[in-house]
Design a protein around this motif. Structure first.
Motif, PDB file in Angstrom:
ATOM      1  N   PHE A  72       0.821  -1.212   0.000  1.00 50.73           N
ATOM      2  CA  PHE A  72       0.000   0.000   0.000  1.00 50.73           C
ATOM      3  C   PHE A  72       0.860   1.269   0.000  1.00 50.73           C
ATOM      4  O   PHE A  72       0.323   2.367   0.125  1.00 50.73           O
ATOM      5  CB  PHE A  72      -0.881   0.002   1.256  1.00 50.73           C
ATOM      6  N   MET A  73       2.181   1.117  -0.144  1.00 45.67           N
ATOM      7  CA  MET A  73       3.094   2.251  -0.012  1.00 45.67           C
ATOM      8  C   MET A  73       3.769   2.589  -1.332  1.00 45.67           C
ATOM      9  O   MET A  73       4.029   1.714  -2.160  1.00 45.67           O
ATOM     10  CB  MET A  73       4.159   1.961   1.051  1.00 45.67           C
ATOM     11  N   SER A  74       4.093   3.848  -1.502  1.00 49.16           N
ATOM     12  CA  SER A  74       4.868   4.279  -2.656  1.00 49.16           C
ATOM     13  C   SER A  74       6.346   4.008  -2.407  1.00 49.16           C
ATOM     14  O   SER A  74       6.788   3.912  -1.250  1.00 49.16           O
ATOM     15  CB  SER A  74       4.672   5.781  -2.899  1.00 49.16           C
ATOM     16  N   PRO A  75       7.155   3.889  -3.457  1.00 50.83           N
ATOM     17  CA  PRO A  75       8.592   3.737  -3.258  1.00 50.83           C
ATOM     18  C   PRO A  75       9.182   4.902  -2.446  1.00 50.83           C
ATOM     19  O   PRO A  75      10.054   4.694  -1.595  1.00 50.83           O
ATOM     20  CB  PRO A  75       9.150   3.715  -4.688  1.00 50.83           C
ATOM     21  N   GLU A  76       8.702   6.112  -2.708  1.00 55.65           N
ATOM     22  CA  GLU A  76       9.238   7.290  -2.021  1.00 55.65           C
ATOM     23  C   GLU A  76       9.025   7.221  -0.511  1.00 55.65           C
ATOM     24  O   GLU A  76       9.866   7.691   0.268  1.00 55.65           O
ATOM     25  CB  GLU A  76       8.574   8.567  -2.570  1.00 55.65           C
ATOM     26  N   SER A  77       7.921   6.622  -0.088  1.00 58.38           N
ATOM     27  CA  SER A  77       7.610   6.588   1.339  1.00 58.38           C
ATOM     28  C   SER A  77       8.535   5.668   2.124  1.00 58.38           C
ATOM     29  O   SER A  77       8.605   5.758   3.353  1.00 58.38           O
ATOM     30  CB  SER A  77       6.154   6.180   1.558  1.00 58.38           C
ATOM     31  N   MET A  78       9.257   4.795   1.436  1.00 65.23           N
ATOM     32  CA  MET A  78      10.153   3.880   2.135  1.00 65.23           C
ATOM     33  C   MET A  78      11.364   4.582   2.737  1.00 65.23           C
ATOM     34  O   MET A  78      12.071   4.017   3.578  1.00 65.23           O
ATOM     35  CB  MET A  78      10.601   2.768   1.190  1.00 65.23           C
ATOM     36  N   GLN A  79      11.623   5.814   2.318  1.00 65.61           N
ATOM     37  CA  GLN A  79      12.729   6.549   2.932  1.00 65.61           C
ATOM     38  C   GLN A  79      12.487   6.746   4.424  1.00 65.61           C
ATOM     39  O   GLN A  79      13.446   6.821   5.211  1.00 65.61           O
ATOM     40  CB  GLN A  79      12.922   7.899   2.248  1.00 65.61           C
ATOM     41  N   HIS A  80      11.230   6.822   4.840  1.00 66.01           N
ATOM     42  CA  HIS A  80      10.928   7.050   6.251  1.00 66.01           C
ATOM     43  C   HIS A  80      11.181   5.782   7.074  1.00 66.01           C
ATOM     44  O   HIS A  80      11.668   5.860   8.206  1.00 66.01           O
ATOM     45  CB  HIS A  80       9.492   7.528   6.404  1.00 66.01           C
ATOM     46  N   ALA A  81      10.852   4.620   6.511  1.00 64.04           N
ATOM     47  CA  ALA A  81      11.167   3.364   7.191  1.00 64.04           C
ATOM     48  C   ALA A  81      12.678   3.200   7.310  1.00 64.04           C
ATOM     49  O   ALA A  81      13.193   2.792   8.362  1.00 64.04           O
ATOM     50  CB  ALA A  81      10.559   2.185   6.429  1.00 64.04           C
ATOM     51  N   ALA A  82      13.396   3.530   6.228  1.00 60.42           N
ATOM     52  CA  ALA A  82      14.855   3.446   6.256  1.00 60.42           C
ATOM     53  C   ALA A  82      15.443   4.386   7.310  1.00 60.42           C
ATOM     54  O   ALA A  82      16.381   4.023   8.033  1.00 60.42           O
ATOM     55  CB  ALA A  82      15.417   3.772   4.879  1.00 60.42           C
ATOM     56  N   GLN A  83      14.870   5.571   7.401  1.00 59.80           N
ATOM     57  CA  GLN A  83      15.387   6.544   8.359  1.00 59.80           C
ATOM     58  C   GLN A  83      15.204   6.072   9.803  1.00 59.80           C
ATOM     59  O   GLN A  83      16.021   6.371  10.677  1.00 59.80           O
ATOM     60  CB  GLN A  83      14.705   7.902   8.157  1.00 59.80           C
ATOM     61  N   LYS A  84      14.141   5.319  10.062  1.00 63.17           N
ATOM     62  CA  LYS A  84      13.932   4.785  11.406  1.00 63.17           C
ATOM     63  C   LYS A  84      15.070   3.842  11.810  1.00 63.17           C
ATOM     64  O   LYS A  84      15.490   3.827  12.971  1.00 63.17           O
ATOM     65  CB  LYS A  84      12.594   4.045  11.481  1.00 63.17           C
ATOM     66  N   VAL A  85      15.540   3.048  10.845  1.00 65.62           N
ATOM     67  CA  VAL A  85      16.657   2.150  11.132  1.00 65.62           C
ATOM     68  C   VAL A  85      17.919   2.961  11.414  1.00 65.62           C
ATOM     69  O   VAL A  85      18.642   2.706  12.395  1.00 65.62           O
ATOM     70  CB  VAL A  85      16.894   1.176   9.959  1.00 65.62           C
ATOM     71  N   ILE A  86      18.177   3.947  10.576  1.00 66.26           N
ATOM     72  CA  ILE A  86      19.365   4.790  10.746  1.00 66.26           C
ATOM     73  C   ILE A  86      19.313   5.534  12.077  1.00 66.26           C
ATOM     74  O   ILE A  86      20.301   5.592  12.823  1.00 66.26           O
ATOM     75  CB  ILE A  86      19.480   5.786   9.574  1.00 66.26           C
ATOM     76  N   ASP A  87      18.154   6.092  12.408  1.00 65.11           N
ATOM     77  CA  ASP A  87      17.998   6.840  13.661  1.00 65.11           C
ATOM     78  C   ASP A  87      18.144   5.945  14.889  1.00 65.11           C
ATOM     79  O   ASP A  87      18.368   6.444  16.004  1.00 65.11           O
ATOM     80  CB  ASP A  87      16.636   7.536  13.698  1.00 65.11           C
TER      81      ASP A  87
END
Length: 272
Positions: free
Chosen positions: A140-155
């Motif tokens: 249900f997500m756009s490719p662009e929205s995955m940057q936020h999931a990635a950022q959670k891992v980095i943070d």
């Protein structure tokens, strides 16, 4: 992500894509070892970096009577045995914060299922184990929205992660792969194409997910052609009788031929 951060991974200098492959679920030790042995032999021969995949538990089921697993620690110990016996890393999906802590004792990569990738506590719990994290893109997500999931891992202090596209909902009972999303997600991190789940046909009236395994090679070739970093494929020696997701799995007998053709495509692509 540096592939060499994954313990025991091999052939990282071959110029090939990497592969996460194995059965949907761990059904028992004999089946897991049989599949692992064949996949390890093929990927070593073709110099493909390889991670053995198997779910220790299946929580996202259509019906309450669907197969969910053989027992958490029993399945995790089988994954650990695969890793030790064949010298390869392993990946399994998790569904709760407690799963993250438990599975991290046995496997090398923790996978966040597509339905759960927006669950902040789960993503953070996986990241804090220090293991590599595979973030499956929500249908249900756009490719662009995955940057936020990635950022959670980095943070959370972990830069070892990959993003996996597994198709996007196309109506109620079909999936579609938007290949524009691969270079988009590569801007955020290492990107994988989940070929077999992209061919699921969910929400069937029977309560059992369908699929189009006849299109596996089509989707896989396209992914390699557009430069995806890795390929995710579920495979089984008897898909018709597999206890989970058999309708969209690749028969184990076809794995070598498919990988051989994909390697040839990647060698051609690497020239440009």
């Amino acid at each position: 992500m540096n592939l060499n951060n994954i313990p025991q991974i091999k052939h990282t200098n071959s110029g090939n894509f990497f592969v996460l492959a194995g059965p949907c679920a761990i059904e028992g030790e004999e089946m897991a070892m049989r599949i692992a042995e064949k996949l390890v032999n093929i990927t070593n021969q073709l110099e493909i970096p390889y991670v053995f995949k198997g779910s220790f538990k299946k929580a996202n089921r259509s019906r309450v009577d669907s197969f969910t697993g053989i027992g958490d620690e029993k399945a995790l110990k089988i994954l650990q045995k695969v890793s030790k016996e064949f010298g390869v890393p392993t990946v399994t999906d998790i569904h709760t914060n407690e799963d993250a802590v438990l599975a991290a004792e046995y496997v090398d990569v923790l996978q966040i299922p597509a339905f759960l990738v927006r669950q902040t506590d789960l993503v953070v719990a996986a990241a804090r184990t220090g293991k590599t994290v595979n973030l499956k893109k929500g249908q249900f997500m756009s490719p662009e929205s995955m940057q936020h999931a990635a950022q959670k891992v980095i943070d959370s202090g972990n830069e070892n992660f990959m993003i996996t596209d597994r198709g996007t909902m196309f109506g109620y009972q079909d999936m579609i792969v938007d290949f524009r999303g691969i270079p988009t997600m590569q801007e955020f991190g290492t990107t994988v194409l989940d070929v077999t789940h992209s061919l699921q046909q969910p929400n069937q009236t029977s309560g059992v997910t369908g699929g189009r395994p006849d299109k596996i090679e089509t989707i896989a070739k396209a992914g390699i052609a557009v430069g995806v970093d890795g390929i995710f494929i579920e495979t089984h020696f008897d898909p018709a009788n597999a206890k989970s997701d058999g309708a969209n799995m690749l028969h184990l007998d076809y794995f070598e031929g498919l990988m051989t053709r994909l390697v040839a495509i990647r060698k051609t692509i690497n020239q440009f």
